[in-house]
Design an enzyme around this catalytic site. Sequence first.
Site, short mmCIF file in Angstrom:
data_model
loop_
_atom_site.label_atom_id
_atom_site.label_comp_id
_atom_site.label_asym_id
_atom_site.label_seq_id
_atom_site.Cartn_x
_atom_site.Cartn_y
_atom_site.Cartn_z
N ASP A 54 1.00 -1.15 -0.28
CA ASP A 54 0.25 0.06 0.11
C ASP A 54 1.21 0.97 0.41
OD1 ASP A 54 -2.04 1.63 0.20
OD2 ASP A 54 -2.26 1.59 2.64
N ASP A 56 0.20 4.82 1.58
CA ASP A 56 -0.05 6.01 2.76
C ASP A 56 0.32 4.63 4.36
OD1 ASP A 56 -1.17 8.20 1.34
OD2 ASP A 56 -2.58 7.08 1.11
N LYS A 203 -18.49 12.16 8.47
CA LYS A 203 -18.22 11.00 7.33
C LYS A 203 -17.86 11.55 6.10
CE LYS A 203 -19.08 6.87 5.39
NZ LYS A 203 -20.92 5.98 5.42
N ARG A 207 -14.94 12.59 4.33
CA ARG A 207 -14.46 12.18 1.78
C ARG A 207 -14.33 13.02 1.67
NH1 ARG A 207 -19.87 10.72 0.22
NH2 ARG A 207 -19.75 12.44 -0.23
N ASP A 208 -14.91 14.34 1.79
CA ASP A 208 -14.44 15.35 1.23
C ASP A 208 -13.29 15.22 0.71
OD1 ASP A 208 -17.12 15.50 -0.87
OD2 ASP A 208 -18.01 16.98 0.83
N ASP A 341 -1.75 -0.53 6.43
CA ASP A 341 -1.72 -0.52 7.59
C ASP A 341 -3.66 -0.68 7.97
OD1 ASP A 341 -2.65 2.21 5.47
OD2 ASP A 341 -3.22 2.74 7.16
#
Length: 503
Positions: A54, A56, A203, A207-208, A341
């Site tokens: 992955d 990040d 939430k 997300r934005d 992670d």
Amino acid sequence: MDLFIDCFHRLFISEIYLQVVNRIPGISTHEVDPDTIFANNEMSLQDIEIYGFDYDYTLAFYSSHLHTLIFNIARDLLISNHRYPEGLRKYEYIPDFAVRGLHYDVQKALLMKIDAFHYIQLGTVYRGLHPVPDEEVIAMYEGCHVPLEIMSDFYGKSSHGHTMKQFMDIFSLPEMTLLLCVNDYFMKHNIDYEPVHLYKDVKETIRDVHVKGIMYRAVEADIDKYICYGEQSHAVLKKLSAHGKKMFLITNSPFDFVDRGMSYIVGKDWRDLFDVVIVQADKPGFFNDRRKPFRRVTDKGALLWDRIHRLEKGQIYKQGNLYEFLRLTGWRGSKVLYFGDHIYSDLADLTLKHGWRTGAIIPELRKEIKIMNTPEFVHMMSWLQALTGLIEQMQVHWDPASQAVVEEWIKERDAMRSQTKDIFNAQFGSLFRAYHNPTYFSRRLSRFADIYMASISCLLNYDLRHIFFPRRTPLQHESPYWLEYNPSGCSASSPAPKDQSRV
């Protein structure tokens, strides 16, 4: 006679206490190295031919400034886009308030820690920024147990009747803190609100911050401020490449963001190290949804429409799915080791459905191990274990004097368990323990990760022929076949009283 018994008990506990104290210097020398790789399942690196990553918090590690950035942007979006009170701007991100792996009851607006047996750890339930009294928690849940049907779903989400959301992502720390802060504001100002709406709004704003690229642009504009540990990730990739290992990258982040970060960590030629690079993969859907085909992305981010017949080195691919990935590469089974992670989104499907080996990156390990290595913690845990053994032995004596002593020991044990919690985090304690039980996070970690470590750099300490062996700890009904420190003298396999109300 009573005086004699009282004196005997005092001498007995004093003797045990001295035994513990005398053993502490010896115990303290056996410190755990924070750069160790820990095994849940036996695995040999000699069998691994392909390494996947992955991005990040696996190859790229971020400074604490990133959580502050996410919190501030999401807080301001709540105010500007969802018409939340302007007074929320007074709230700032609180580092180290929450820990990963917590559950949030969407309907009750409560954040809490739950253990591996679905029991709430009393003292770790928060509404807003303040703890909820134990009596109130027990009344709301009719005890401390959370039934399976209201727990979070397989991926930790609140859906299909599940009222609990589990926060497993490191990026979720600002989200938890924002939920607590908004709840705190509403309660302080006696504002009636619907907890479900609050959860959904927070939430959506979080997300934005990611989906609309706000966070990505901020990090790219000041990469020195936000990215750290780059040289160690580079060293790992070079080591694997020098040993002829194939490598691939599967990330949910967009190409521009990954390219900027990897160029900073490795250099402009970072793509030469990877045989396959996949961005905006949409994990965990990537591992289950067969419908999404791969799409090639140009260096300038343009999407091409040609059908993908093979995954080529040096190219960038978007979306796709694991089944197509397996067909095009032939990289199947236990010769593949993938690091991530997020225990659910990165690892669960790979180990359960596809037989890949999995490695979890748990940055919190380093801090927790350093705490566990301190003389203060060693002393507390040694005495706590001794005290538990004493209670276990003495509880069979029902004379008033013995029972009075046992009650005092139970009170002392309860106080010490709270202290051992607070030494990790004053609100929620250790990521891995709910007093003596593993946390729900620990249970999932042990199931979905073959190995786990604080950072990918831990691989630098091991030869690529190394075999990782899980520590054999005796089950409750087994007798230990090796020397075990046991200051109370009672058998490690003897039954202990079940007291879930204190778990």
